[in-house]
Design an enzyme around this catalytic site. Structure first.
Site, PDB file in Angstrom:
ATOM      1  N   SER A  57       0.840  -1.194   0.000  1.00 26.43           N
ATOM      2  CA  SER A  57       0.000   0.000   0.000  1.00 26.43           C
ATOM      3  C   SER A  57       0.880   1.250   0.000  1.00 26.43           C
ATOM      4  CB  SER A  57      -0.952  -0.036   1.204  1.00 26.43           C
ATOM      5  OG  SER A  57      -1.998   0.884   1.045  1.00 26.43           O
ATOM      6  N   ASP A 185      -4.752  -2.505  -4.364  1.00 31.27           N
ATOM      7  CA  ASP A 185      -4.047  -2.338  -3.089  1.00 31.27           C
ATOM      8  C   ASP A 185      -3.680  -3.685  -2.450  1.00 31.27           C
ATOM      9  OD1 ASP A 185      -3.218  -1.627  -0.508  1.00 31.27           O
ATOM     10  OD2 ASP A 185      -4.594   0.069  -0.429  1.00 31.27           O
TER      11      ASP A 185
END
Length: 352
Positions: A57, A185
Site C-alpha cells: 500500500s 491495493d
C-alpha cells in the site's frame, strides 16, 4: 512484470552464519507508512544490513524511495512536494453518474471514483523507467489480484506501475493493468505479508503497521469509505499474524502502532505526528530487536557445538567399530615331515 504467487517455500538462500538475515515490511495507507522512518534511521545508524524490504500500500512508495538510494531527509522533502492532496479529490464524474444510475456514465472494472492520472504521472516522474529489480536491498511490492483476491508479489517490472498498483484503493481508484491482470491495493489481501518472509527463510522479520482510529464524524463518502477500510484491514491482519508466527523459525517483531486519532492517507501536514508515533514505537521495541539478534547468535553457537560433538562421537565410533580386527601372527614352528608307509595286500605279499 515478474510476480510470485507460488505458496511453496523457496530454497533457503546462502548467507553468512555469523549474522541473521533481516527483513523490513512497511505497511499502512498513504502517508501513514512514514511511521517506519525512525526504524529505517535506527537500522542505518547501527550499520545493520537489511536483506529484504517489502512494501505494501503506502509502504510501497517508501520502500521504493529507500531502494532507489534516497536518504531520509530527501524522502520527506520529495514526498511532501510531489504528492498533492488534490490527487485524492479529482472525481471521475462519469463513474459517479453510473453509480447513481441516472442513465449516464459508465462504471466498470477499469474504473474508479477518483481520477488518478496526476498521481500516476508523479510516480513516473520520480522513478522514470526504473525496474523493481534495480532496488537495493532486494525489494518486493505486494498487490492484490482483483479477480481472485489473492496476493501478487511483484519482484521485477516497472517500479512506478507497481507502486500505483500496491496503493490503488479500489473502487476509489481504478486498478493497474499489469501482465494482463487487474491489480489493486496489496492490503486487501495481506496488510503485512510476513508469510512471504517466512517462505524465504528470513531470520528476523520487522513488520511495521500504523493503525489509526476510525473517524467518528466523516465529512464525505471517501472518509466514510476509509472507516470501513480500517475495519477490514484489522480483521485480515489479526487473522494472518498468528499463523505466520507459528510457522516461523526464529523471530518476528510486529510493530503495531495504534494511533488515537484518525489520519487520512493524503494528510501530508501530519507527517511530523506520524513520525513521532514511529519514534515512540521504536523506543518500546528496540530491545526486542537486540534480544532477537543475541538469541540468534546464541543458537548459532549451540548449533556449532552440537555439530562438533556429533563429529567427535562419529570419530570415536568409527575407531571402535570400524577398525579391522587384529590378525593372529603365525607361530614359528618347525616343519613336521610325515612318513608315509605303504602296506601291501595279502596277494602282493604271497606273490612276493
Amino acid at each position: 512484470m515478474e510476480e510470485n504467487t507460488n505458496p511453496e517455500p523457496q530454497e533457503k538462500p546462502a548467507k553468512a552464519i555469523e549474522r541473521p538475515s533481516i527483513a523490513l515490511i512497511i505497511g499502512s495507507e498513504g502517508i501513514k507508512s512514514f511511521c517506519a522512518l525512525p526504524f529505517i534511521e535506527y537500522l542505518q545508524k547501527e550499520n545493520i544490513k537489511v536483506d529484504l524490504v517489502i512494501g505494501v500500500s503506502g509502504g510501497a512508495l517508501l520502500a521504493a524511495f529507500l531502494g532507489a538510494g534516497y536518504n531520509l531527509t530527501q524522502i520527506q522533502d520529495i514526498f511532501s512536494k510531489a504528492v498533492d492532496p488534490r490527487f485524492f479529490r479529482e472525481i471521475n464524474h462519469k463513474s459517479v453518474m453510473d453509480i447513481a444510475d441516472i442513465g449516464q456514465g459508465k462504471f466498470s472494472a477499469e474504473s474508479g471514483i477518483l481520477k488518478t492520472d496526476s498521481l500516476r504521472k508523479t510516480y513516473e516522474t520520480l522513478f522514470k523507467n526504473m525496474d523493481i529489480s534495480d532496488l537495493k536491498p532486494k525489494t518486493l511490492i505486494t498487490t492484490t489480484d482483483l479477480t481472485t483476491g489473492l496476493p501478487v508479489i511483484l519482484e521485477k517490472g516497472n517500479l512506478a506501475q507497481a507502486i500505483y498498483a500496491s496503493s490503488a484503493v479500489y473502487p476509489l481508484m481504478p486498478p493497474a493493468n499489469i501482465d494482463g491482470k487487474k491489480l489493486i491495493d496489496g492490503a486487501f489481501s495481506s496488510p503485512m505479508p510476513i508469510m512471504e518472509c517466512v517462505k524465504r527463510h528470513i531470520d528476523i522479520i520487522i513488520a511495521i503497521y500504523f493503525d489509526d482510529a476510525c473517524n467518528p464524524e466523516p465529512e464525505n463518502f471517501i472518509e466514510s469509505y476509509f472507516n470501513s477500510s480500517r475495519i477490514f484491514r484489522r480483521s485480515i491482519l489479526t487473522s494472518q499474524l498468528p499463523l505466520s508466527i507459528d510457522m516461523h523459525h526464529h523471530e518476528i517483531i510486529p510493530i503495531y502502532i495504534r494511533h488515537p486519532r484518525p489520519i487520512e492517507m493524503w494528510e501530508i501536514k501530519k507527517i511530523t505526528e506520524i513520525v513521532h508515533a514511529g519514534k515512540v514505537a521504536l523506543t518500546a521495541k528496540k530491545g526486542n530487536f537486540k534480544e532477537a539478534v543475541f538469541e540468534f547468535k546464541k543458537k548459532v553457537e549451540l548449533k556449532k557445538e552440537e555439530l562438533q560433538r556429533k563429529k567427535e562421537d562419529k570419530n570415536k565410533t568409527s575407531g571402535t567399530l570400524g577398525s579391522p580386527a587384529p590378525k593372529n601372527e603365525p607361530k614359528n614352528q618347525e616343519t613336521v615331515k610325515r612318513k608315509i608307509k605303504i602296506v601291501k595286500s595279502n596277494k602282493e605279499r604271497t606273490g612276493a
